[in-house]
Design an enzyme around this catalytic site. Structure first.
Site, PDB file in Angstrom:
ATOM      1  N   THR A 194       0.867  -1.185   0.000  1.00 14.30           N
ATOM      2  CA  THR A 194       0.000   0.000   0.000  1.00 14.30           C
ATOM      3  C   THR A 194       0.899   1.228   0.000  1.00 14.30           C
ATOM      4  OG1 THR A 194      -0.265  -0.227   2.402  1.00 14.30           O
ATOM      5  CG2 THR A 194      -2.025  -1.087   1.024  1.00 14.30           C
TER       6      THR A 194
ATOM      7  N   LYS B  29       4.201  -6.912   3.993  1.00 11.42           N
ATOM      8  CA  LYS B  29       3.906  -5.519   3.670  1.00 11.42           C
ATOM      9  C   LYS B  29       3.698  -4.779   4.977  1.00 11.42           C
ATOM     10  CE  LYS B  29       0.553  -3.362   3.444  1.00 11.42           C
ATOM     11  NZ  LYS B  29      -0.096  -2.323   4.345  1.00 11.42           N
TER      12      LYS B  29
ATOM     13  N   THR C  75       1.821  -9.332  12.941  1.00 12.23           N
ATOM     14  CA  THR C  75       2.223  -8.159  12.182  1.00 12.23           C
ATOM     15  C   THR C  75       1.236  -7.763  11.134  1.00 12.23           C
ATOM     16  OG1 THR C  75       3.945  -7.178  10.871  1.00 12.23           O
ATOM     17  CG2 THR C  75       3.485  -9.451  10.465  1.00 12.23           C
TER      18      THR C  75
ATOM     19  N   GLU D 112       6.709   4.856   7.479  1.00 16.40           N
ATOM     20  CA  GLU D 112       6.297   6.020   6.683  1.00 16.40           C
ATOM     21  C   GLU D 112       7.112   7.253   7.064  1.00 16.40           C
ATOM     22  OE1 GLU D 112       1.722   4.639   5.734  1.00 16.40           O
ATOM     23  OE2 GLU D 112       2.102   5.879   7.501  1.00 16.40           O
TER      24      GLU D 112
ATOM     25  N   ASN E 268       0.155  10.369   5.579  1.00 17.38           N
ATOM     26  CA  ASN E 268      -1.108  10.043   6.220  1.00 17.38           C
ATOM     27  C   ASN E 268      -2.168  11.115   6.076  1.00 17.38           C
ATOM     28  OD1 ASN E 268      -0.948   7.325   7.698  1.00 17.38           O
ATOM     29  ND2 ASN E 268       1.045   8.267   8.083  1.00 17.38           N
TER      30      ASN E 268
ATOM     31  N   SER F  50      -6.789  10.175  -0.397  1.00 18.75           N
ATOM     32  CA  SER F  50      -7.024  10.980  -1.609  1.00 18.75           C
ATOM     33  C   SER F  50      -6.376  10.331  -2.820  1.00 18.75           C
ATOM     34  CB  SER F  50      -6.480  12.384  -1.419  1.00 18.75           C
ATOM     35  OG  SER F  50      -5.103  12.349  -1.165  1.00 18.75           O
TER      36      SER F  50
END
Length: 409
Positions: free
Chosen positions: A162, A188, A199, A281, A404, A409
């Protein structure tokens, strides 16, 4: 949920060359679950005689696929098995529609592969709270069956991404009584990472012959020191799933005393777990939090997680600031036993604090230079007992906010 275009600076140089695991075939396809033209569904088909074990999120709002997997995981069967995974939609907080989506997908896989439905395990990752367009996946099942190949694991790793910036894979070979056993896995994950079970999404395969209770016992035990020892942002996902399939194709039997096999499985699990942190991230630094001298292992784990999850600690690391006072703060708030006057803290080999005070040999310039490294170790000794723990995390940068804030969007 626009896909990241820049690769994490902590990413491995290349996706590893994973060995073929006899007895399992893979296929990937673009089904348009959320975006057009993106490979977003993977299928793994395990041969008859395979056993499956797993661990799952303990979130009180876990997804429909997780609940379905939990209901099936202990059921035995010699007919083979299948894992069907989609990205783009987590099928979480979707009520009755979520249950219907799981049933549609798993029954569809069961039909095309000739399996009983209780041997089909599904996972979903992506946006929470949006009904799954499961008919798009079902429409591609026949094509997935035709595309199944023993060499498709790398494409499967990419299909489940993702916000990941790189696909994650790991493998090892283990000698068991003079015979070779292979283990390979994919994962992932990059955000909403604070596993409270296993996880993100992880799928591991081996050609060893392992009874289901033995495999389950190993996976549950190893999970505690691998996936449950990582955190990116302290947020436990609704969809966390770890499945391990043992095909038995090598003919090598594993028992609860097969220490070499268990160590090989541990290496793969830890490697995948650390790759998830490397892809946190917005991450620019991989950080190991090592705690010793705690009153118990459980206390050590609480202290380590408190440090690893502190936004103040993580932002100091991002700013390359050796602000050890924030570590002191995180220890004090953890809820585990601590004594200010027996506490010692190191950044790498640099002792920064001891006996309730800054170390007399501490040099701020040395510590600041150390903090510029991409990989860091923060070590804490509580001076209270023999409890130990190790946790891996990453820094907190503005990139986390950027990803995030625009996730849907």
């Amino acid at each position: 949920m626009a896909k990241n275009t820049s690769v994490s600076p902590l990413a491995p140089a290349d996706f590893p060359d994973l060995p073929v695991i006899e007895g399992v075939r893979f296929a990937s396809i673009a089904a348009g679950v959320r975006y057009t033209g993106r490979t977003d569904v993977m299928l793994a088909h395990l041969a008859p005689g395979s056993t499956v074990a797993g661990v799952f999120t303990r979130s009180a709002t876990r997804s429909a696929p997780v609940l379905d997997c939990q209901a099936k995981i202990a059921r035995s069967g010699d007919e083979g098995a299948a894992f069907l995974v989609n990205s783009g939609n987590s099928n979480a907080f979707t009520g009755r529609h979520g249950v219907e989506s799981v049933r549609a997908v798993t029954s569809g896989v069961a039909e095309v592969l000739g399996l009983p439905e209780h041997r089909v395990f599904s996972s979903s990752t992506g946006v929470i709270g949006e009904p799954m367009k499961h008919e798009r996946i079902v429409a591609k099942l026949a094509d997935l069956k035709e595309a199944l190949t023993t060499g498709g694991i790398a494409d499967a790793a990419r299909a489940i991404m993702t916000t990941d910036t790189f696909p994650k894979g790991s493998a090892t070979e283990v000698d068991v009584d003079g015979q070779t056993v292979r283990i390979a896995g994919i994962a992932k994950g990059s955000g909403m990472i604070e596993p409270d079970m296993g996880t993100m999404l992880v799928y591991i395969f081996t050609d060893a012959k392992v009874p289901q209770p033995v495999l389950q016992s190993m996976v549950s035990a190893l999970n505690r020191t691998t996936f449950n020892c990582i955190t990116v942002d302290s947020d436990t996902s609704t969809s966390d799933t770890l499945l391990v399939g043992a095909t038995g194709a090598s003919g090598v039997s594993i028992t609860e005393h097969s220490i070499g096999f268990m160590e090989g499985l541990r290496r793969v699990m830890l490697d995948l777990a650390q790759q998830v942190v490397r892809d946190g991230e917005g991450a620019t630094k991989l950080v190991e939090i090592s705690v010793t001298g705690a009153a118990s292992d459980d206390d050590a784990h609480k202290h380590a997680k408190s440090i690893a999850n502190s936004p103040l600690v993580k932002t100091a690391i991002a700013g390359e600031d050796p602000n050890w006072g924030r570590v002191v703060m995180a220890i004090g708030k953890s809820g585990a036993r601590a004594d200010r006057d027996t506490l010692a803290i190191w950044f790498g080999d640099i002792k920064v604090a001891e006996n309730g005070w800054v170390s007399p040999d501490y040099c701020e310039d040395e510590a600041a230079a150390y903090m510029k490294r991409q990989e860091l170790i923060i070590h804490v000794d509580l001076g209270l007992g023999g409890g130990t723990a190790r946790v891996w995390t990453c820094d907190l940068t503005h990139g986390y906010i950027d990803i995030n804030a625009d996730y849907r969007s």
